[in-house]
Enzyme design. Structure first.
Site, PDB file in Angstrom:
ATOM      1  N   TRP A 100      -3.740   5.451  15.727  1.00 37.07           N
ATOM      2  CA  TRP A 100      -5.155   6.354  14.336  1.00 37.07           C
ATOM      3  C   TRP A 100      -5.160   4.323  13.839  1.00 37.07           C
ATOM      4  O   TRP A 100      -5.878   3.845  12.687  1.00 37.07           O
ATOM      5  CB  TRP A 100      -4.491   6.397  13.001  1.00 37.07           C
ATOM      6  N   ASP A 170      -1.563   2.668   6.037  1.00 36.59           N
ATOM      7  CA  ASP A 170      -2.082   4.282   6.028  1.00 36.59           C
ATOM      8  C   ASP A 170      -0.573   5.246   6.352  1.00 36.59           C
ATOM      9  O   ASP A 170       0.253   4.434   7.012  1.00 36.59           O
ATOM     10  CB  ASP A 170      -2.827   4.117   7.763  1.00 36.59           C
ATOM     11  N   LYS A 194      -0.455  16.182   6.343  1.00 29.38           N
ATOM     12  CA  LYS A 194       1.151  16.118   6.642  1.00 29.38           C
ATOM     13  C   LYS A 194       2.252  16.262   6.206  1.00 29.38           C
ATOM     14  O   LYS A 194       2.825  17.215   5.886  1.00 29.38           O
ATOM     15  CB  LYS A 194       1.379  14.934   7.666  1.00 29.38           C
TER      16      LYS A 194
END
Ligand SMILES: *Cc1c(COP(=O)(O)O)cnc(C)c1O
Length: 360
Positions: A100, A170, A194
């Site tokens: 990511w 993030d 999540k």
């Protein structure tokens, strides 16, 4: 029968939240309708989105000079929105700690100079690299980290000191898992699926001075400007109404558990049950060691692909699902977000012990 779901995302939600949503499915309060059917401009819905924001501010102790935005497009959209909005001078620093983080770095490079100040690619991203402050760009618009690396199971246990350069994080796979000092960050973003709620919602928490106006002849799409959403309280267009409502319920649940410091205690306890077993097992091994270990995502391997496959198959039959590791790490991964009860982890470990004794 509900299973123990170790998915990395979309992921397990608290059962209390799902039951409450089920109770309110046909009729929310005395509105005569489901939240899904409401106009986002209705009085009823306005109360829901306001309450959601108030609760998030309270639980995360978000300072008043930060805006909370409820957006769409996933964390992946933020890989572009962050540089589009923050790269004024045209430069940003990145710590590349996984897939990511790499995507965020590559996307930013489309808009300006993306500087990789450190990377842990040399060892399959199994650690958080030491940061050398002398390598930080003094003239960067921001400094980007991925706080918890969902795929590789590492996390920043302390944050880089970036001075006046805003720190952007993030937090998709660790937000709400422990208290964090929001004031240390310029901007935080997280896909909801999540640890916050269902897919479709992305939460952005941004310091007000970083949300600036674009010139009227700017080619930056209106929808990709933070200012658009900030000026309109996330109601410039239709927000992901139902996902925001579920986040509100999740926040109520977190409060009922005692808030983020209690969440952290429980998460540490849960992670310890699994890591302690992995450290003493002769068959299963963790892939990350020391302080970089994630509390949320725990990858592990046996070192034998056939045995891994057998394990995943047997866990599934026993009611533990989504334990197959990400294809880039192999083996297994147990994601143990807030909503995974400690019994789920204890039962998984009991299963692993049994599997080890039968198969060795
Ligand atoms: C899942 C995840 C993403 C991607 O999220 P989308 O909402 O699917 O775009 C980005 N970063 C991290 C850390 C993630 O865990």
């Amino acid at each position: 029968m509900r299973v123990y779901n170790f998915s990395a995302g979309p992921a397990v939600l608290p059962e209390e939240v799902l039951k409450r949503a089920a109770d309110e499915m046909l009729e929310y309060g005395d509105s005569g309708q489901s939240v899904m059917e409401m106009s986002h401009r209705s009085k009823e819905y306005e109360a829901i989105i306001k309450d959601c924001e108030t609760r998030l501010r309270e639980i995360m102790q978000i300072p008043d000079n930060y805006k909370v935005l409820f957006l769409q497009g996933g964390a992946s959209m933020q890989f572009a929105m962050v540089p589009l909005n923050l790269m004024k001078k045209g430069k940003a620093d990145f710590v590349v700690t996984g897939q990511w983080a790499t995507k965020a770095y590559k996307e930013a490079a489309r808009f300006g100079e993306a500087v990789m100040v450190a990377s842990s690619k040399d060892k399959t991203f199994s650690y958080i690299p030491e940061l050398d402050k002398s390598k930080f760009s003094k003239d960067a618009d921001y400094f980007h980290i991925c706080m918890n690396n969902t795929i590789y199971g590492t996390r920043f246990s302390e944050f880089p000191d970036t001075g006046d350069v805003p720190l952007v994080a993030d937090m998709s796979s660790c937000i709400l898992s422990e208290p964090i000092d929001v004031s240390k960050f310029g901007l935080i973003y997280a896909g909801a699926q999540k640890n916050m709620g269902p897919a479709g919602l992305t939460v952005v928490i941004a310091r007000e001075d970083l949300i600036t106006e674009f010139p009227s002849d700017s080619k930056t799409p209106t929808m990709l400007q933070y200012k658009t959403h900030s000026d309109n309280d996330s109601m410039f267009n239709t927000p992901p109404t139902y996902s925001i409502y579920i986040l509100k319920l999740v926040l109520e649940w977190i409060k009922s558990q005692g808030g983020l410091s209690v969440m952290k205690e429980i998460n540490e306890k849960k992670a310890a049950v699994l890591y302690n077993f992995l450290d003493e097992s002769k068959m299963f091994k963790a892939t990350v060691f020391g302080k970089d270990r994630s509390l949320m995502n725990v990858p592990f391997v046996t070192g034998n692909d056939e045995l891994d496959a057998k394990f995943v198959k047997e866990t599934k039959a026993a009611g533990f699902i989504n334990l197959k590791g990400h294809r880039s790490v192999g083996g297994m991964r147990a994601s143990i977000y807030n909503a995974m009860p400690i019994e789920g982890v204890e039962k998984l470990v009991a299963f692993m012990k049994e599997f080890e004794s039968v198969n060795s």
